[in-house]
Design a protein around this motif. Structure first.
Motif, mmCIF file in Angstrom:
data_model
loop_
_atom_site.group_PDB
_atom_site.id
_atom_site.type_symbol
_atom_site.label_atom_id
_atom_site.label_comp_id
_atom_site.label_asym_id
_atom_site.label_seq_id
_atom_site.Cartn_x
_atom_site.Cartn_y
_atom_site.Cartn_z
ATOM 1 N N VAL A 166 -35.987 42.034 118.653
ATOM 2 C CA VAL A 166 -34.995 42.950 118.082
ATOM 3 C C VAL A 166 -33.712 42.169 117.787
ATOM 4 O O VAL A 166 -33.105 42.325 116.724
ATOM 5 C CB VAL A 166 -34.711 44.128 119.035
ATOM 6 N N MET A 167 -33.321 41.291 118.736
ATOM 7 C CA MET A 167 -32.106 40.500 118.545
ATOM 8 C C MET A 167 -32.251 39.562 117.346
ATOM 9 O O MET A 167 -31.302 39.355 116.594
ATOM 10 C CB MET A 167 -31.787 39.685 119.804
ATOM 11 N N ALA A 168 -33.414 38.982 117.164
ATOM 12 C CA ALA A 168 -33.641 38.093 116.015
ATOM 13 C C ALA A 168 -33.478 38.879 114.713
ATOM 14 O O ALA A 168 -32.839 38.419 113.763
ATOM 15 C CB ALA A 168 -35.037 37.470 116.093
ATOM 16 N N LEU A 169 -34.040 40.084 114.683
ATOM 17 C CA LEU A 169 -33.958 40.911 113.466
ATOM 18 C C LEU A 169 -32.529 41.375 113.219
ATOM 19 O O LEU A 169 -32.081 41.444 112.074
ATOM 20 C CB LEU A 169 -34.910 42.110 113.586
ATOM 21 N N GLN A 170 -31.807 41.688 114.301
ATOM 22 C CA GLN A 170 -30.406 42.088 114.164
ATOM 23 C C GLN A 170 -29.581 40.911 113.633
ATOM 24 O O GLN A 170 -28.758 41.061 112.723
ATOM 25 C CB GLN A 170 -29.841 42.548 115.517
ATOM 26 N N GLN A 171 -29.840 39.748 114.194
ATOM 27 C CA GLN A 171 -29.113 38.544 113.800
ATOM 28 C C GLN A 171 -29.309 38.262 112.311
ATOM 29 O O GLN A 171 -28.362 37.953 111.584
ATOM 30 C CB GLN A 171 -29.638 37.370 114.637
ATOM 31 N N ALA A 172 -30.556 38.405 111.843
ATOM 32 C CA ALA A 172 -30.845 38.078 110.449
ATOM 33 C C ALA A 172 -30.346 39.151 109.490
ATOM 34 O O ALA A 172 -29.836 38.833 108.420
ATOM 35 C CB ALA A 172 -32.357 37.881 110.285
ATOM 36 N N SER A 173 -30.476 40.417 109.876
ATOM 37 C CA SER A 173 -30.192 41.508 108.930
ATOM 38 C C SER A 173 -28.787 42.065 109.074
ATOM 39 O O SER A 173 -28.284 42.733 108.171
ATOM 40 C CB SER A 173 -31.184 42.653 109.152
ATOM 41 N N GLY A 174 -28.163 41.839 110.220
ATOM 42 C CA GLY A 174 -26.848 42.446 110.472
ATOM 43 C C GLY A 174 -26.944 43.921 110.820
ATOM 44 O O GLY A 174 -25.928 44.599 110.927
#
Ligand SMILES: [Mg+2]
Length: 262
Positions: A166-174
């Motif tokens: 989830v953190m990786a996706l948040q990091q990439a997508s904002g």
């Protein structure tokens, strides 16, 4: 309206062993007709399997009274969103979402939400990137996390859980995730909505001073701590003060009757 939200693990059972007095307390709650439900962060078992486990331990309840992150996510999406949902959850969990309009992971259409669970070995670059591409569509979908557990202990050692992905996706997508699972307030509010109770008049009962007591108090509920499960005496030396302390779930009827004299 008054309600009781019960944690399961450490309150009614430890592993496969029932905690003494749990069954009679549950029977008392049912007889008093107090609105109640059970709250657990388990995502590996559908709630029918959890209800079956409770029945085996002498605790008879309906699966509809058990709130897990997938069930909370499904309810949230049904009431708040319109479009289709893309699932990145283990197959055991997919059945909980069968009331929703679903989209393929490689859908070219915008989706309203993507739900991220503990996919474990099924995560690879392609799958993570499918989730990322869906998040970058306009209008941007909601990113929903089934809890934010960082890792867990499997028989062969530690394994990544849902949070790092989830953190990786948040990091990439904002896009900031909506977390449905303890300790998120939205999870508690979803449970209260399910049983038609109000936060200020309701009680959470759990064995985790942080995840149950502090989190429920932050969501506006009262919280009782049981001295079973993961409870440690040092839990009471910190800044969190439970609204009540029970030696075990067996003591709830006595505590309750003293609180509200007939
Ligand atoms: Mg617990």
């Amino acid at each position: 309206m008054t309600g009781i939200l019960f944690d399961l693990d450490g309150v009614f059972y430890i592993g496969d062993r029932a905690i003494a007095g749990g069954a009679s307390t549950l029977a008392w709650v049912q007889k008093q007709d107090i609105s109640h439900c059970f709250l657990t962060n388990t995502t590996s078992k559908p709630r029918q399997a959890l209800a079956d486990k409770l029945t085996d331990l002498g605790l008879t309840t309906e699966p509809e009274r058990i709130l897990t992150p997938p069930v909370a996510a499904c309810r949230w999406i049904q009431t708040k969103l319109d479009g289709p949902t893309a699932l990145f959850v283990p197959s055991a969990t997919e059945a909980e979402f069968n009331h929703l309009k679903l989209a393929d992971r490689d859908s070219q259409q915008p989706v309203a939400a993507i739900v991220i669970g503990d996919l474990g070995e099924a995560w690879d670059f392609h799958t993570l990137n499918q989730a990322f591409r869906l998040l970058m569509r306009q209008p941007a979908p909601r990113l929903i996390a089934l809890g934010m557990t960082r890792y867990w202990r499997a028989p062969d050692g530690l394994r990544l859980d849902v949070a790092p992905f989830v953190m990786a996706l948040q990091q990439a997508s904002g896009i900031k995730p909506l977390i449905l699972g303890k300790p998120a307030a939205a999870f508690y509010h979803s449970a209260l909505e399910m049983i038609g109770a109000t936060a200020g008049e309701s009680f959470m009962i759990g064995d985790d001073i942080q995840g149950d007591v502090a989190a429920a108090q932050a969501a506006g509920l009262h919280a009782l701590l049981v001295k079973t499960g993961k409870f440690q005496p040092s839990d009471l030396e910190g800044e969190i003060t439970p609204d009540g302390l029970l030696d075990s779930i067996a003591d709830l009827p006595g505590w309750w009757q003293e609180r509200t004299p007939p």
